[in-house]
Each structure stands twice: as C-alpha cells, then as structure tokens.
Scaffold this motif. Structure first.
Motif, PDB file in Angstrom:
ATOM      1  N   ALA A 105       0.829  -1.206   0.000  1.00  0.00           N
ATOM      2  CA  ALA A 105       0.000   0.000   0.000  1.00  0.00           C
ATOM      3  C   ALA A 105       0.858   1.249   0.000  1.00  0.00           C
ATOM      4  CB  ALA A 105      -0.926   0.004   1.210  1.00  0.00           C
ATOM      5  N   THR A 106       0.314   2.310  -0.588  1.00  0.00           N
ATOM      6  CA  THR A 106       0.942   3.629  -0.466  1.00  0.00           C
ATOM      7  C   THR A 106      -0.132   4.632  -0.054  1.00  0.00           C
ATOM      8  OG1 THR A 106       0.581   4.193  -2.792  1.00  0.00           O
ATOM      9  CG2 THR A 106       2.715   3.234  -2.240  1.00  0.00           C
ATOM     10  N   VAL A 129       4.580   0.425  -8.195  1.00  0.00           N
ATOM     11  CA  VAL A 129       5.669   1.151  -8.850  1.00  0.00           C
ATOM     12  C   VAL A 129       5.454   2.649  -8.674  1.00  0.00           C
ATOM     13  CG1 VAL A 129       6.899   1.560 -11.022  1.00  0.00           C
ATOM     14  CG2 VAL A 129       6.031  -0.737 -10.497  1.00  0.00           C
ATOM     15  N   SER A 130       4.427   3.168  -9.286  1.00  0.00           N
ATOM     16  CA  SER A 130       4.167   4.617  -9.177  1.00  0.00           C
ATOM     17  C   SER A 130       2.995   4.888  -8.237  1.00  0.00           C
ATOM     18  CB  SER A 130       3.851   5.199 -10.550  1.00  0.00           C
ATOM     19  OG  SER A 130       3.282   6.482 -10.386  1.00  0.00           O
ATOM     20  N   LEU A 175       1.515   7.743  -8.234  1.00  0.00           N
ATOM     21  CA  LEU A 175       0.875   8.941  -8.786  1.00  0.00           C
ATOM     22  C   LEU A 175       0.017   8.625 -10.021  1.00  0.00           C
ATOM     23  CD1 LEU A 175       3.896  11.441  -8.571  1.00  0.00           C
ATOM     24  CD2 LEU A 175       1.955  11.284  -7.019  1.00  0.00           C
ATOM     25  N   LYS A 197      -3.169   9.010 -12.583  1.00  0.00           N
ATOM     26  CA  LYS A 197      -3.954  10.180 -13.015  1.00  0.00           C
ATOM     27  C   LYS A 197      -5.380  10.082 -12.490  1.00  0.00           C
ATOM     28  CE  LYS A 197      -5.524  12.536 -17.233  1.00  0.00           C
ATOM     29  NZ  LYS A 197      -4.888  13.846 -17.150  1.00  0.00           N
ATOM     30  N   GLU A 238       4.734   4.493   2.952  1.00  0.00           N
ATOM     31  CA  GLU A 238       4.755   3.158   2.368  1.00  0.00           C
ATOM     32  C   GLU A 238       5.504   2.199   3.272  1.00  0.00           C
ATOM     33  OE1 GLU A 238       6.406   2.951  -1.604  1.00  0.00           O
ATOM     34  OE2 GLU A 238       7.939   4.416  -1.142  1.00  0.00           O
ATOM     35  N   MET A 267      11.043  10.613  -7.437  1.00  0.00           N
ATOM     36  CA  MET A 267       9.632  10.296  -7.686  1.00  0.00           C
ATOM     37  C   MET A 267       9.319  10.211  -9.178  1.00  0.00           C
ATOM     38  SD  MET A 267       6.738   9.472  -6.538  1.00  0.00           S
ATOM     39  CE  MET A 267       7.145   9.493  -4.798  1.00  0.00           C
ATOM     40  N   ARG A 302       9.720   6.814 -10.608  1.00  0.00           N
ATOM     41  CA  ARG A 302       8.665   5.822 -10.345  1.00  0.00           C
ATOM     42  C   ARG A 302       7.570   5.936 -11.393  1.00  0.00           C
ATOM     43  NH1 ARG A 302       7.931   5.188  -3.870  1.00  0.00           N
ATOM     44  NH2 ARG A 302       6.396   3.648  -4.549  1.00  0.00           N
ATOM     45  N   VAL A 303       7.207   7.160 -11.701  1.00  0.00           N
ATOM     46  CA  VAL A 303       6.220   7.378 -12.763  1.00  0.00           C
ATOM     47  C   VAL A 303       6.784   6.845 -14.086  1.00  0.00           C
ATOM     48  CG1 VAL A 303       4.968   9.138 -14.069  1.00  0.00           C
ATOM     49  CG2 VAL A 303       5.219   9.371 -11.580  1.00  0.00           C
ATOM     50  N   GLN A 312       6.682   3.049 -14.423  1.00  0.00           N
ATOM     51  CA  GLN A 312       5.335   2.580 -14.758  1.00  0.00           C
ATOM     52  C   GLN A 312       5.065   2.798 -16.245  1.00  0.00           C
ATOM     53  OE1 GLN A 312       3.090   1.042 -12.423  1.00  0.00           O
ATOM     54  NE2 GLN A 312       2.354   0.449 -14.452  1.00  0.00           N
ATOM     55  N   LEU A 339       6.865   0.108 -18.201  1.00  0.00           N
ATOM     56  CA  LEU A 339       6.147  -1.174 -18.116  1.00  0.00           C
ATOM     57  C   LEU A 339       4.909  -1.160 -19.009  1.00  0.00           C
ATOM     58  CD1 LEU A 339       6.433  -1.737 -14.253  1.00  0.00           C
ATOM     59  CD2 LEU A 339       7.471  -3.173 -16.029  1.00  0.00           C
ATOM     60  N   LEU A 374       2.144  17.803  -9.857  1.00  0.00           N
ATOM     61  CA  LEU A 374       2.823  16.509  -9.905  1.00  0.00           C
ATOM     62  C   LEU A 374       2.675  15.842 -11.271  1.00  0.00           C
ATOM     63  CD1 LEU A 374       1.656  15.055  -6.466  1.00  0.00           C
ATOM     64  CD2 LEU A 374       3.628  16.501  -6.974  1.00  0.00           C
ATOM     65  N   LEU A 375       3.650  15.017 -11.597  1.00  0.00           N
ATOM     66  CA  LEU A 375       3.509  14.131 -12.744  1.00  0.00           C
ATOM     67  C   LEU A 375       2.455  13.078 -12.410  1.00  0.00           C
ATOM     68  CD1 LEU A 375       7.266  13.306 -13.464  1.00  0.00           C
ATOM     69  CD2 LEU A 375       5.761  14.618 -14.983  1.00  0.00           C
ATOM     70  N   ASP A 376       1.801  12.526 -13.417  1.00  0.00           N
ATOM     71  CA  ASP A 376       0.982  11.337 -13.191  1.00  0.00           C
ATOM     72  C   ASP A 376       1.239  10.340 -14.320  1.00  0.00           C
ATOM     73  OD1 ASP A 376      -1.259  11.281 -15.290  1.00  0.00           O
ATOM     74  OD2 ASP A 376      -1.429  13.331 -14.549  1.00  0.00           O
ATOM     75  N   ASP A 377       0.906   9.075 -14.051  1.00  0.00           N
ATOM     76  CA  ASP A 377       1.235   7.987 -14.985  1.00  0.00           C
ATOM     77  C   ASP A 377       0.678   8.198 -16.393  1.00  0.00           C
ATOM     78  OD1 ASP A 377       2.102   6.970 -12.638  1.00  0.00           O
ATOM     79  OD2 ASP A 377       0.562   5.435 -12.468  1.00  0.00           O
ATOM     80  N   GLU A 378      -0.630   8.447 -16.446  1.00  0.00           N
ATOM     81  CA  GLU A 378      -1.304   8.473 -17.744  1.00  0.00           C
ATOM     82  C   GLU A 378      -0.847   9.651 -18.602  1.00  0.00           C
ATOM     83  OE1 GLU A 378      -3.309   6.256 -19.245  1.00  0.00           O
ATOM     84  OE2 GLU A 378      -2.850   4.959 -17.547  1.00  0.00           O
ATOM     85  N   SER A 379      -0.760  10.828 -17.991  1.00  0.00           N
ATOM     86  CA  SER A 379      -0.341  12.007 -18.762  1.00  0.00           C
ATOM     87  C   SER A 379       1.100  11.851 -19.232  1.00  0.00           C
ATOM     88  CB  SER A 379      -0.458  13.278 -17.921  1.00  0.00           C
ATOM     89  OG  SER A 379      -1.728  13.377 -17.353  1.00  0.00           O
TER      90      SER A 379
END
Lengths: 183, 356
Positions: free
Chosen positions: A33-34, A60-61, A63, A65, B177, B256, B259-260, B263, B266, B337-342
């Motif tokens: 969990a995070t 992994v991330s 963050l 969206k 975490e 950080m 980490r984005v 993902q 991957l 912040l950054l996010d995965d999808e964007s």
C-alpha cells in the motif's frame, strides 16, 4: 489486484487519518500500500485529499492520473475531484454535505447520509468510517476485517466503547455499500 | 524483519538515528517538517541532541559546530531553506566537516509553493554554495531506498570529511509506504576522531578546524578536492538501468519522477515499444557511463522526465549523448505533480511525433 482510492474533504474531517489507517491496515494484512497526501497550507477548513493504493503486487508509481474509487466528504471536494475518477469507477458521496447535481453518467454512485448516520450512532466523528465502510462494501478493495483490526488497535487506548462505535459505523457503511452493489 | 508503514520524513529520521546521527539542528518548513518533529523526541531517547534553531542559518552553523566535535550531525530543509543554508554548506565543505543534509524539494524559485517538485537539481549538483566545491548527492526513489541511503550517509560523510546531500522531493517526504528498518549501528563510546576539535584520540590537543586558509594552502585543498571527486566518479556512482538492453527509447529520471517513468516503461513495453529507464541514484557523481555507452545505432532518442520545467538534468545527459541521438524532455513543475497516464501520453507523443 490493484485498487486506487482518492479520499477528499475539508481539513478536520478525518481525510488523512482515515487514509493512513486504511493503507496501514492493508500492509498489516500482508498487502502492499501507499498513502500520498496532498493538502493546502490550512490546518482546518482547507481542502484535503489523499490517494491510497492497495495492491497484491509491488506498487511502482504512487501517482496515478485517475482512481478506481473516490470518497467525497463535502461539496468542494465533490466538484474538484469527481473528474479524477476513472470511467466505471465508484463514487461514495456524503450527501449531507454535497448539494450540486452529479454531471457524470459514466460512474457508479453510492450516496451516503454520513453525517446523519454518524449522529444517529452517537458520534459526529465517525462519518468518515461510515464512508470507508460503504467503499469497502461496494468495491471489495480490502477485507473489512483487516481494516477493523487496525481500528481496534488504533482505538484500543480509548476504550472498548470507542472501538465498538467504530465497528458499528463500519458495519453501517458496509451494509449500504453492499446493498448498492446488489441494486 | 517486520515491515512498517511509515511516512518518508519520519522513516529517514529513524534511519538517521539508527545510522548513528546524534545531533540535528533544523527549522520547520513544509514539506519536511515531520523530520525535525520526529527527531525532536527521538534523538533525546538515544542520548542525542535536537535543536530547533532560530533560523536555517543558525541551524546549519550548529551542525558545523557539532560536526567539529566528531558527532554525526545532520540537518534537513526544503528548497528555500536550503538556499539559506548554502553559506554554511560551503563552510562545512571548506572545513572538511562531515554532515548529512536532506533537501525535501518543493516548487520554486523563491518561496515558490509548498507542493513537491524537483527544481533544485542544479543547486545540489553544481553549486550548493560558493567556492566550487562538490558533494555526493543521492536521489532515492522509494521510502525504503531513502532509509537505506540515509542510514549509510554519515559513513560516507566521515570517509570523505565532506557534507553529503540527500535530494528528495515533497512526495517522498510526506507519502507513507512499507519500509524495513535496519538495525541500530554500534557507535564508539566517544565520537572523537583524530582530527576533531581539541582531541587527538589520547589527549586534548590543538586541532584547528577552519573554513579559511592562506592562498597556497587553499589551492592545495582545492587540488585534493579534485582527487576526491575523481575517487567518487570511480567508486561511488550508483544507477539503476531498467529494460535498457534492447531499448530504442531511453527515459532518464530520478526520484519520484523515476517511479512514474518506470510505470510508463512497463505500460509501453506491453504494447510493443522498446523503451527503458536509466535512473541515477547518485546525481553527483552523475552516472555518465550508463548514458555515454548506450548503443546509439539502436537508440532513437532520450527523454528526460522531471518534476521541473525546464528539465534541469538535461545538460548532464546531453554531455554524454554528444549529439548521437536527440534529447527530449517532459515535466510538470512548480508543485504540480507528474501522473502515470499524462506522462505515458507525453512519451508516446514524443516517440510517435518526434516532438522536442
């Protein structure tokens, strides 16, 4: 399975504490969990948001969206964060504090009069537990027993009465969430 | 060992204690205030000393004083606070004093925003103060990695008699975490070293610790510092190369952002993109070889991803690429912040459209 949940409301509504408890209980239960908080400079009254990810594999991330689930505890967060829910995601809404109409039609909604129910159960402080209960009941993101175990641990020092109150609040939420899922 | 669920700031506080830090002076600033808050009660438990200084400047100079006695000393702050400490950091380096400095970065420049960012890369790696000194700069990307690095940081600082910087961001400081904490390190009865003030290991002596030297002496110190930097480049570079072997596209990201980025790698691998990630764990020394030695007959481009606009690591990347492939960048900044999808969408756009 990985489930991302946003919890939002105003400072003082227990957004952060409930998010930490939820994520912490998942780790105690052997999951990953995070917990990622985001808050303004205000101590009370400002907007508060946290993102909790619970997963059976390494995260992994932290963050994403958009999230799989969203709990909104007041009108401001309802307006601000509803777009951050994935299509098909589940919104648990405290309808005692949200007034405007929902514009999205691509999400599932569980309306919970959390303030009224908390008051009926005997404490205004447990609205957040009822809302989490509804989310767990609807989504199955985490075994409620695992979450309850961490609440027991957290409130042990405050006495059996407080633990029992939290259990009732969680059960009430679970009941509403499960009923909404079946409907 | 049992995993604990901890906030980054508190976890590195505990890692510092277990790694032998016994003095911390600091001043509260979002998003690192939980670090001094934690140490304010934790250090006294182990016979250590915590001081909330009247300012950042006072705090870094208290660290200077404590370090001169040989005790493992540390301070932490966030971006504007680190700027205030920069004179003291330069003095620590000049006086060859070991210290651990944590920067939990937030949006800048100026007072900026209180939200997480990565806008202090240049300050940390090129000029954390005046006088052309360098430090080891570590950039962990999980709370666990931060714990492991902070735990060992006092030993690097003592080995080199130099300040060490841990460059993190507000996300890592405030997120929680799982973490496995290392055991308490055994410390000698006295923190005194042969070089510490007033003590040579057997009797009180006349050691002088100073940030000021006569010219010839100072040039000699500068030359020795160059030798030390070479040793760092030979021995202390740390980097993670993730799915780089057959990669046509290589993301470079730290902390950080990495980490984005991981993902994104991957996700894009799943749909057939040959993409990998180079993640500097030491920002200084920079992992030059990982980038210089890529197979540029295969690599079509590198993408620098940071929570900073502009991307500040880009110049260091370009110095290794030397024009053999285009370098692109994507970032968010100022506390957004950054996010995965964007980020994934932006990377796809770069790959498919060659957008610079």
């Amino acid at each position: 399975m990985k489930f991302t949940l946003i919890i939002s409301g105003s400072g003082g509504q227990g957004v952060m504490s409930i998010g930490m408890s939820l994520a912490g209980s998942a780790v105690e239960g052997g999951m990953h969990a995070t917990f990622m908080p985001l808050y303004g400079p205000e101590q009370r009254g400002g907007s508060a948001k946290c993102t909790v990810i619970v997963s059976d594999s390494e995260i992994v991330s932290p963050l994403p969206k958009q999230s799989d689930g969203l709990i909104v505890m007041n009108e401001t967060s309802f307006k601000k964060f509803t777009p951050e829910l994935k299509p098909g995601g589940v919104l648990v809404r405290n309808i005692n504090r949200t007034t405007s109409a929902l514009k999205r039609t691509d999400i599932e909604v569980v309306d919970v009069p959390a303030d009224d129910l908390a008051h009926e159960l005997g404490s205004d402080k447990i609205a957040n537990i009822i809302l989490i209960g509804a989310m767990l009941g609807y989504s199955g993101m985490l075994d409620p027993a695992v979450f309850m175990a961490s609440l027991e641990h957290k409130f042990a020092a405050k006495g059996a009465e407080v633990v029992e109150l939290n259990r009732k609040a969680l059960d009430k939420g679970l009941e509403l969430g499960r009923a909404a899922k079946k409907a | 060992m049992a995993k604990e669920f901890m906030k980054g700031n508190e976890a590195i506080g505990e890692a510092a204690v277990r790694g032998g830090v016994r003095f911390f002076a600091g001043y509260p600033i979002t998003p690192q205030s939980e670090l001094p808050e934690y140490l304010s009660w934790r250090l006294p438990e182990v016979g250590g000393c915590f001081v909330q200084g009247e300012s950042e400047v006072a705090s870094i100079n208290m660290v200077y004083g404590a370090a001169a006695t040989g005790v493992r000393a540390m301070t932490g702050s966030s971006s504007p606070g680190i700027s205030l400490k920069s004179e003291g950091i330069s003095y620590l380096s000049a006086a060859e004093l070991p210290a651990v400095i944590v920067n939990m970065q937030r949006g800048g420049p100026g007072l900026g925003s209180i939200q997480p960012a990565q806008q202090d890369y240049l300050q940390a790696t090129k000029a954390a103060g005046h006088g052309g000194f360098r430090m080891l700069v570590f950039a962990p990307y999980t709370v666990q990695e931060a714990v492991d690095i902070v735990y060992d940081a006092p030993e690097y600082a003592e080995r080199d008699r130099s300040p060490v910087m841990i460059l993190m961001d507000g996300c890592l400081g405030t997120m929680m975490e799982e973490v496995e904490l290392p055991p308490m390190k055994e410390l000698p009865e006295s923190p005194c070293k042969p070089w510490t003030v007033g003590y040579d290991g057997t009797k009180r002596g006349g050691h002088l610790i100073t940030p000021i030297y006569p010219e010839a002496g100072l040039e000699g110190k500068n030359k020795l510092a160059v030798q030390r930097t070479k040793r760092w480049e030979e021995n202390d570079v740390r980097v993670e190369e993730f799915m780089v072997d057959d990669a046509e596209w290589v993301i470079v990201a730290y902390g950080m952002s990495a980490r984005v980025a991981k993902q994104v790698v991957l996700d894009l691998r799943e749909v057939g993109f040959k993409i990998g990630l180079i993640r500097p764990i030491t920002l200084f020394p920079f992992p030059k070889k990982s980038i210089a030695n890529l197979d540029y007959t295969k690599v079509k481009g590198l993408i620098d991803i940071e929570m900073s606009i502009p991307a500040l690591m880009r110049e260091d990347i370009e110095l290794q690429v030397l024009g053999r492939a285009p370098v692109y960048e994507y970032g968010r900044s100022g506390g957004i912040l950054l996010d995965d999808e964007s980020t994934k969408a932006a990377v796809r756009k770069i790959i498919e459209g060659g957008e610079q």
